[in-house]
Write a protein that holds these residues in place. Sequence first.
Motif, PDB file in Angstrom:
ATOM      1  N   THR A   1      44.292  13.163  12.300  1.00 47.88           N
ATOM      2  CA  THR A   1      44.291  14.421  12.901  1.00 47.88           C
ATOM      3  C   THR A   1      42.986  15.065  12.960  1.00 47.88           C
ATOM      4  OG1 THR A   1      44.850  15.282  10.709  1.00 47.88           O
ATOM      5  CG2 THR A   1      46.630  15.058  11.970  1.00 47.88           C
ATOM      6  N   ALA A   2      42.806  15.682  14.116  1.00 50.65           N
ATOM      7  CA  ALA A   2      41.406  16.349  14.179  1.00 50.65           C
ATOM      8  C   ALA A   2      40.877  16.834  12.674  1.00 50.65           C
ATOM      9  CB  ALA A   2      41.678  17.381  15.023  1.00 50.65           C
ATOM     10  N   GLY A   3      39.399  16.836  12.510  1.00 50.09           N
ATOM     11  CA  GLY A   3      38.821  17.349  11.338  1.00 50.09           C
ATOM     12  C   GLY A   3      39.329  16.680   9.982  1.00 50.09           C
ATOM     13  N   SER A   4      39.938  15.595  10.042  1.00 48.69           N
ATOM     14  CA  SER A   4      40.215  14.966   9.026  1.00 48.69           C
ATOM     15  C   SER A   4      39.295  14.522   7.971  1.00 48.69           C
ATOM     16  CB  SER A   4      41.604  13.769   9.071  1.00 48.69           C
ATOM     17  OG  SER A   4      42.688  14.206   9.293  1.00 48.69           O
ATOM     18  N   ALA A   5      38.823  14.745   7.045  1.00 48.12           N
ATOM     19  CA  ALA A   5      37.866  13.966   6.152  1.00 48.12           C
ATOM     20  C   ALA A   5      38.275  12.810   5.770  1.00 48.12           C
ATOM     21  CB  ALA A   5      37.735  14.742   4.744  1.00 48.12           C
ATOM     22  N   PRO A   6      36.878  11.858   6.060  1.00 46.69           N
ATOM     23  CA  PRO A   6      37.416  10.094   5.912  1.00 46.69           C
ATOM     24  C   PRO A   6      37.999   9.910   4.678  1.00 46.69           C
ATOM     25  CG  PRO A   6      35.402  10.650   7.091  1.00 46.69           C
ATOM     26  CD  PRO A   6      35.750  11.878   6.561  1.00 46.69           C
ATOM     27  N   ALA A   7      37.382  10.467   3.574  1.00 45.96           N
ATOM     28  CA  ALA A   7      37.846  10.232   2.104  1.00 45.96           C
ATOM     29  C   ALA A   7      39.228  10.525   1.992  1.00 45.96           C
ATOM     30  CB  ALA A   7      37.047  11.034   1.058  1.00 45.96           C
ATOM     31  N   HIS A   8      39.960  11.617   2.426  1.00 41.71           N
ATOM     32  CA  HIS A   8      41.262  11.923   2.345  1.00 41.71           C
ATOM     33  C   HIS A   8      41.983  11.277   3.295  1.00 41.71           C
ATOM     34  CE1 HIS A   8      44.714  14.455   1.758  1.00 41.71           C
ATOM     35  NE2 HIS A   8      44.996  14.430   3.125  1.00 41.71           N
ATOM     36  N   ALA A   9      41.636  10.814   4.402  1.00 41.38           N
ATOM     37  CA  ALA A   9      42.177  10.187   5.202  1.00 41.38           C
ATOM     38  C   ALA A   9      42.647   8.656   4.554  1.00 41.38           C
ATOM     39  CB  ALA A   9      41.877   9.829   6.689  1.00 41.38           C
ATOM     40  N   ALA A  10      41.618   8.203   3.881  1.00 40.65           N
ATOM     41  CA  ALA A  10      41.637   6.866   3.359  1.00 40.65           C
ATOM     42  C   ALA A  10      42.639   6.741   2.136  1.00 40.65           C
ATOM     43  CB  ALA A  10      40.379   6.376   2.970  1.00 40.65           C
ATOM     44  N   ARG A  11      42.476   8.111   1.298  1.00 36.85           N
ATOM     45  CA  ARG A  11      43.555   8.224   0.140  1.00 36.85           C
ATOM     46  C   ARG A  11      44.977   8.264   0.745  1.00 36.85           C
ATOM     47  NH1 ARG A  11      39.537  11.746  -1.603  1.00 36.85           N
ATOM     48  NH2 ARG A  11      40.774  13.703  -1.042  1.00 36.85           N
ATOM     49  N   VAL A  12      45.317   8.653   1.679  1.00 41.90           N
ATOM     50  CA  VAL A  12      46.597   8.930   2.303  1.00 41.90           C
ATOM     51  C   VAL A  12      47.022   7.389   2.668  1.00 41.90           C
ATOM     52  CG1 VAL A  12      48.155   9.826   4.129  1.00 41.90           C
ATOM     53  CG2 VAL A  12      46.549  11.233   2.907  1.00 41.90           C
ATOM     54  N   LEU A  13      46.210   6.818   3.540  1.00 41.86           N
ATOM     55  CA  LEU A  13      46.472   5.442   3.784  1.00 41.86           C
ATOM     56  C   LEU A  13      46.812   4.490   2.530  1.00 41.86           C
ATOM     57  CD1 LEU A  13      46.587   3.351   6.335  1.00 41.86           C
ATOM     58  CD2 LEU A  13      44.364   2.779   5.544  1.00 41.86           C
ATOM     59  N   ILE A  14      45.938   4.611   1.525  1.00 41.53           N
ATOM     60  CA  ILE A  14      46.026   3.608   0.399  1.00 41.53           C
ATOM     61  C   ILE A  14      47.408   4.026  -0.250  1.00 41.53           C
ATOM     62  CG2 ILE A  14      45.134   3.192  -1.795  1.00 41.53           C
ATOM     63  CD1 ILE A  14      42.364   3.885  -0.631  1.00 41.53           C
ATOM     64  N   ALA A  15      47.871   5.500  -0.229  1.00 36.88           N
ATOM     65  CA  ALA A  15      48.890   5.709  -1.034  1.00 36.88           C
ATOM     66  C   ALA A  15      50.121   5.096  -0.223  1.00 36.88           C
ATOM     67  CB  ALA A  15      49.179   7.369  -1.152  1.00 36.88           C
ATOM     68  N   ALA A  16      50.103   5.206   0.971  1.00 39.92           N
ATOM     69  CA  ALA A  16      51.317   4.649   2.022  1.00 39.92           C
ATOM     70  C   ALA A  16      51.146   3.043   1.785  1.00 39.92           C
ATOM     71  CB  ALA A  16      50.787   5.007   3.455  1.00 39.92           C
ATOM     72  N   CYS A  17      50.287   2.431   1.523  1.00 38.51           N
ATOM     73  CA  CYS A  17      50.300   1.072   1.413  1.00 38.51           C
ATOM     74  C   CYS A  17      50.641   0.456   0.034  1.00 38.51           C
ATOM     75  CB  CYS A  17      48.792   0.584   1.975  1.00 38.51           C
ATOM     76  SG  CYS A  17      48.490   0.601   3.664  1.00 38.51           S
ATOM     77  N   ALA A  18      50.428   1.356  -0.955  1.00 37.99           N
ATOM     78  CA  ALA A  18      50.896   1.192  -2.106  1.00 37.99           C
ATOM     79  C   ALA A  18      52.430   1.392  -2.337  1.00 37.99           C
ATOM     80  CB  ALA A  18      49.974   2.100  -3.090  1.00 37.99           C
ATOM     81  N   ALA A  19      52.875   2.288  -1.627  1.00 38.80           N
ATOM     82  CA  ALA A  19      54.338   2.645  -1.875  1.00 38.80           C
ATOM     83  C   ALA A  19      55.348   1.874  -1.308  1.00 38.80           C
ATOM     84  CB  ALA A  19      54.659   3.989  -1.210  1.00 38.80           C
ATOM     85  N   ALA A  20      54.978   0.861  -0.514  1.00 41.42           N
ATOM     86  CA  ALA A  20      55.841  -0.037   0.214  1.00 41.42           C
ATOM     87  C   ALA A  20      54.994  -1.137   0.954  1.00 41.42           C
ATOM     88  CB  ALA A  20      56.766   0.594   1.245  1.00 41.42           C
TER      89      ALA A  20
ATOM     90  N   SER B   1      46.967  11.708   8.668  1.00 41.36           N
ATOM     91  CA  SER B   1      46.113  11.985   7.837  1.00 41.36           C
ATOM     92  C   SER B   1      45.925  13.324   7.096  1.00 41.36           C
ATOM     93  CB  SER B   1      44.651  11.863   8.331  1.00 41.36           C
ATOM     94  OG  SER B   1      44.508  12.668   9.321  1.00 41.36           O
ATOM     95  N   ALA B   2      46.917  14.201   7.703  1.00 45.29           N
ATOM     96  CA  ALA B   2      47.239  15.592   7.153  1.00 45.29           C
ATOM     97  C   ALA B   2      48.143  15.700   6.192  1.00 45.29           C
ATOM     98  CB  ALA B   2      47.399  16.508   8.265  1.00 45.29           C
ATOM     99  N   ASP B   3      48.829  14.392   5.606  1.00 41.83           N
ATOM    100  CA  ASP B   3      49.676  14.469   4.791  1.00 41.83           C
ATOM    101  C   ASP B   3      49.278  14.361   3.474  1.00 41.83           C
ATOM    102  OD1 ASP B   3      52.137  14.275   6.805  1.00 41.83           O
ATOM    103  OD2 ASP B   3      51.838  12.317   6.759  1.00 41.83           O
ATOM    104  N   THR B   4      49.930  14.909   2.670  1.00 40.35           N
ATOM    105  CA  THR B   4      49.522  14.467   1.112  1.00 40.35           C
ATOM    106  C   THR B   4      49.767  13.143   0.752  1.00 40.35           C
ATOM    107  OG1 THR B   4      51.661  15.190   0.012  1.00 40.35           O
ATOM    108  CG2 THR B   4      50.197  16.870   0.457  1.00 40.35           C
ATOM    109  N   GLU B   5      49.256  12.690  -0.147  1.00 38.84           N
ATOM    110  CA  GLU B   5      49.300  11.098  -0.786  1.00 38.84           C
ATOM    111  C   GLU B   5      50.750  11.113  -1.245  1.00 38.84           C
ATOM    112  OE1 GLU B   5      46.223   9.993  -3.384  1.00 38.84           O
ATOM    113  OE2 GLU B   5      45.183  11.776  -2.703  1.00 38.84           O
ATOM    114  N   GLU B   6      51.364  12.237  -1.893  1.00 35.99           N
ATOM    115  CA  GLU B   6      52.692  12.104  -2.630  1.00 35.99           C
ATOM    116  C   GLU B   6      53.656  12.102  -1.442  1.00 35.99           C
ATOM    117  OE1 GLU B   6      50.203  14.377  -3.321  1.00 35.99           O
ATOM    118  OE2 GLU B   6      49.748  13.896  -5.290  1.00 35.99           O
ATOM    119  N   ALA B   7      53.274  12.674  -0.341  1.00 35.45           N
ATOM    120  CA  ALA B   7      54.381  12.908   0.810  1.00 35.45           C
ATOM    121  C   ALA B   7      54.400  11.359   1.535  1.00 35.45           C
ATOM    122  CB  ALA B   7      54.239  14.085   1.587  1.00 35.45           C
TER     123      ALA B   7
END
Length: 217
Positions: free
Chosen positions: A14-33, A192-198
Amino acid sequence: MSSATSLYLDFEVTAGSAPAHAARVLIAACAAAPVESVLIRAAEGAELDSETARQLIAEAQKRNIAALVALGVDDARKLGADGIHLPWSKDIARQFKTLKQSASASMVIGVDAGRSRHDAMEIAEGGADYVAFGVPPHVEDRERAAERQLDLVSWWSELFEIPCVAFNVDDADAAHALALAGADFVAIRITSADTEEAAGARMRQFSAALATPEPAQ
């Protein structure tokens, strides 16, 4: 349901997403399944930030996940992506043919064929690595569109070897139905606007839906 049905992560930046936060969300998604492939793309009407894209591609590749982008060949190469996803357009078969001529043999190319069986077959014959069938967000009658998507996936899985990906899947129930219909991959949309938990919770929900055995006849 085929045991081969896998998750395909459709990751929207999403527009304005910080690279670090986007990466954390991606990592969380890939770790979950388990994830086989990830499409990294910008939100509709926006441009993909190169710094964010590079970081997300690197994180996916660290985990042996193929990273695709919805960009041209030159941009995909510069970012270090493994391949390209072509979104649906009215002249999608021609676009794919042009892209295929300029892409290297090692580059993965997936194509959204919309609802055209003819285009899907032409794209497959042209050497696409997968064919996708989606339900675009602007479609108002989503129930009818979802039924058409199920029909296309079922038809494809019975006749063709090239994998098909079901895009724009609204929920886990829809994912389950598409897997039963024979989809090789079911795309799950995380932003990338999602939380890691979500992101993790949604991934686990979809993964469980794909793993649920088919009811006994």
